[in-house]
Design a protein around this motif. Structure first.
Motif, mmCIF file in Angstrom:
data_model
loop_
_atom_site.group_PDB
_atom_site.id
_atom_site.type_symbol
_atom_site.label_atom_id
_atom_site.label_comp_id
_atom_site.label_asym_id
_atom_site.label_seq_id
_atom_site.Cartn_x
_atom_site.Cartn_y
_atom_site.Cartn_z
ATOM 1 N N VAL A 117 0.879 -1.176 0.000
ATOM 2 C CA VAL A 117 0.000 0.000 0.000
ATOM 3 C C VAL A 117 0.916 1.224 0.000
ATOM 4 C CG1 VAL A 117 -1.686 1.326 1.379
ATOM 5 C CG2 VAL A 117 -1.896 -1.163 1.200
ATOM 6 N N SER A 118 0.886 1.981 -1.081
ATOM 7 C CA SER A 118 1.861 3.075 -1.180
ATOM 8 C C SER A 118 1.219 4.440 -0.958
ATOM 9 C CB SER A 118 2.538 3.036 -2.547
ATOM 10 O OG SER A 118 1.527 3.126 -3.526
ATOM 11 N N SER A 119 -0.111 4.453 -0.847
ATOM 12 C CA SER A 119 -0.788 5.744 -0.695
ATOM 13 C C SER A 119 -1.985 5.577 0.247
ATOM 14 C CB SER A 119 -1.232 6.183 -2.093
ATOM 15 O OG SER A 119 -2.074 7.282 -2.010
ATOM 16 N N LEU A 120 -2.008 6.399 1.302
ATOM 17 C CA LEU A 120 -3.092 6.297 2.288
ATOM 18 C C LEU A 120 -3.835 7.617 2.415
ATOM 19 C CD1 LEU A 120 -1.334 4.518 5.318
ATOM 20 C CD2 LEU A 120 -3.282 3.580 4.066
ATOM 21 N N GLN A 121 -5.138 7.485 2.610
ATOM 22 C CA GLN A 121 -5.955 8.654 2.941
ATOM 23 C C GLN A 121 -6.364 8.488 4.404
ATOM 24 O OE1 GLN A 121 -10.038 8.598 1.673
ATOM 25 N NE2 GLN A 121 -9.988 10.746 1.051
ATOM 26 N N LEU A 122 -5.850 9.352 5.285
ATOM 27 C CA LEU A 122 -6.121 9.234 6.717
ATOM 28 C C LEU A 122 -7.321 10.107 7.082
ATOM 29 C CD1 LEU A 122 -4.912 7.946 9.319
ATOM 30 C CD2 LEU A 122 -3.609 10.049 9.628
ATOM 31 N N VAL A 123 -8.317 9.495 7.725
ATOM 32 C CA VAL A 123 -9.569 10.201 8.020
ATOM 33 C C VAL A 123 -9.797 10.198 9.528
ATOM 34 C CG1 VAL A 123 -12.074 10.206 7.609
ATOM 35 C CG2 VAL A 123 -10.527 9.347 5.824
ATOM 36 N N GLU A 124 -9.667 11.353 10.161
ATOM 37 C CA GLU A 124 -9.856 11.384 11.625
ATOM 38 C C GLU A 124 -11.304 11.719 11.967
ATOM 39 O OE1 GLU A 124 -6.943 13.454 14.010
ATOM 40 O OE2 GLU A 124 -8.184 13.241 15.813
ATOM 41 N N PHE A 125 -11.911 10.870 12.781
ATOM 42 C CA PHE A 125 -13.295 11.070 13.226
ATOM 43 C C PHE A 125 -13.283 11.914 14.498
ATOM 44 C CE2 PHE A 125 -13.445 7.262 10.686
ATOM 45 C CZ PHE A 125 -14.654 7.368 10.005
ATOM 46 N N GLY A 126 -14.082 12.973 14.505
ATOM 47 C CA GLY A 126 -14.150 13.812 15.702
ATOM 48 C C GLY A 126 -12.848 14.515 15.963
ATOM 49 N N ALA A 127 -12.179 14.881 14.891
ATOM 50 C CA ALA A 127 -10.882 15.545 15.015
ATOM 51 C C ALA A 127 -11.086 16.863 15.752
ATOM 52 C CB ALA A 127 -10.316 15.795 13.629
#
Ligand code: AVI
Length: 313
Positions: free
Chosen positions: A69-79
């Motif tokens: 996996v060379s590319s990640l989309q990080l999604v923070e909940f309740g950031a």
């Protein structure tokens, strides 16, 4: 007057066991109190998780390299303040997009411009909305990984936690991951002081909900006539916070009157603690399978990597 806030408060105080939803702790003052709680010696979850995250992120990097996996989309909940995502971004170099989901956008916009300065290559998006529900989010071609630190999942009832996890799966889509902070079951000698600190900050945080009702909903709570309590309910595996009436009294809110007996409480928050295996069972009901668990020293806090599985969808 915020109609939904009013209806939630009135409905809660009409119950035989009076209760208020903990989401209303977090106005500007409440969020500032919570930041102070995180700096307290007794409140181990914040610093323990923050201390564990660099190691977790380093291992995640190897994990994703092995999985090609060379590319990640990080999604923070309740950031909120975005403190926890920094150590992750510092190590996990394959994250090229960060999405911050939160109910209130203002605080987040400020925090995200700081983040943009620290990580100039990163694409940052702020999405305002109720992150406990499935959300429409633009998914990039990168692999999505949700991030829900702080053991905030513990403030949901277990059934609500399953629903949240299911909705997070819908938001993140197929082939996604979720990195979660989970506070573990432990001795009450550690748990109770974390919610009953010697400086009284948690008491101010708890009572702030009454101040908010007085100000926003035309209430007349006398804050000196209530005391903060926090006990570990071992049978249910949760810290319960209450506000206890010190006397027999009447309180009015937007014209409606409520009677309090001496010693009667308003239940303001639960903070559930889970054995890692217990949490894994709950997550699997929502279609997530455990990939890895990292435990802090003495097992006082867990960070878990979940992967979306076919079962439970
Ligand atoms: C936000 N949440 C994870 C905190 C907790 O530990 O349950 C809220 C809190 N309540 C009292 N102290 C901290």
């Amino acid at each position: 007057m915020d109609h939904v806030f009013l209806q939630d408060v009135l409905a809660g105080l009409r119950l035989p066991q009076k209760a208020l939803p903990p989401k209303y702790f977090y106005d500007q003052q409440g969020s500032a109190y919570f930041d102070q709680i995180c700096q307290l010696d007794e409140y181990y979850p914040y610093r323990t998780e923050l201390g564990l995250l660099p190691e977790v992120a380093r291992e995640l990097k190897h994990y994703f390299e092995r999985a090609s996996v060379s590319s990640l989309q990080l999604v923070e909940f309740g950031a909120g303040s975005l403190h926890k995502v920094k150590p992750v971004l510092e190590e996990l170099s394959m994250v090229d997009e960060f999405v911050a989901l939160d109910i209130s956008g203002e605080h987040l916009k400020e925090a995200s411009s700081d983040l943009a300065e620290a990580f100039p290559q990163l694409t940052i998006k702020v999405v305002q909305g109720d992150f406990t529900q499935p959300m429409q989010m633009e998914l990039s071609s990168a692999t999505p990984m949700g991030f829900f630190p702080g053991s905030t999942i513990g403030n949901f009832e277990p059934e609500e936690a399953v629903e949240f996890l299911r909705n997070a799966g819908t938001t993140l889509g197929e082939e996604s991951y979720l990195l979660l902070g989970v506070d573990t079951k432990k001795d009450r000698a550690i748990l109770e002081p974390a919610y009953n600190d010697s400086k009284g900050v948690t008491a101010l945080f708890n009572k702030n909900i009454l101040t908010r009702i007085n100000r926003e909903l035309d209430g007349n709570f006398d804050l000196d006539q209530f005391e903060h309590t926090a006990i570990y309910n071992q049978q249910l595996g949760r810290i319960e916070m209450h506000l206890r009436s010190l006397t027999k009294q009447e309180v009015s809110i937007a014209g409606e009157r409520f009677q309090f007996a001496e010693g009667e409480t308003i239940h303001t928050e639960n903070s559930y603690k889970y054995h890692p295996e217990e949490f894994e069972r709950l997550a699997s009901r929502a279609g997530w399978s455990p990939e890895s668990v990292w435990l802090a020293a003495d097992g006082i806090f867990a960070i878990m990597l979940l992967r979306r599985s076919a079962a439970g969808r």
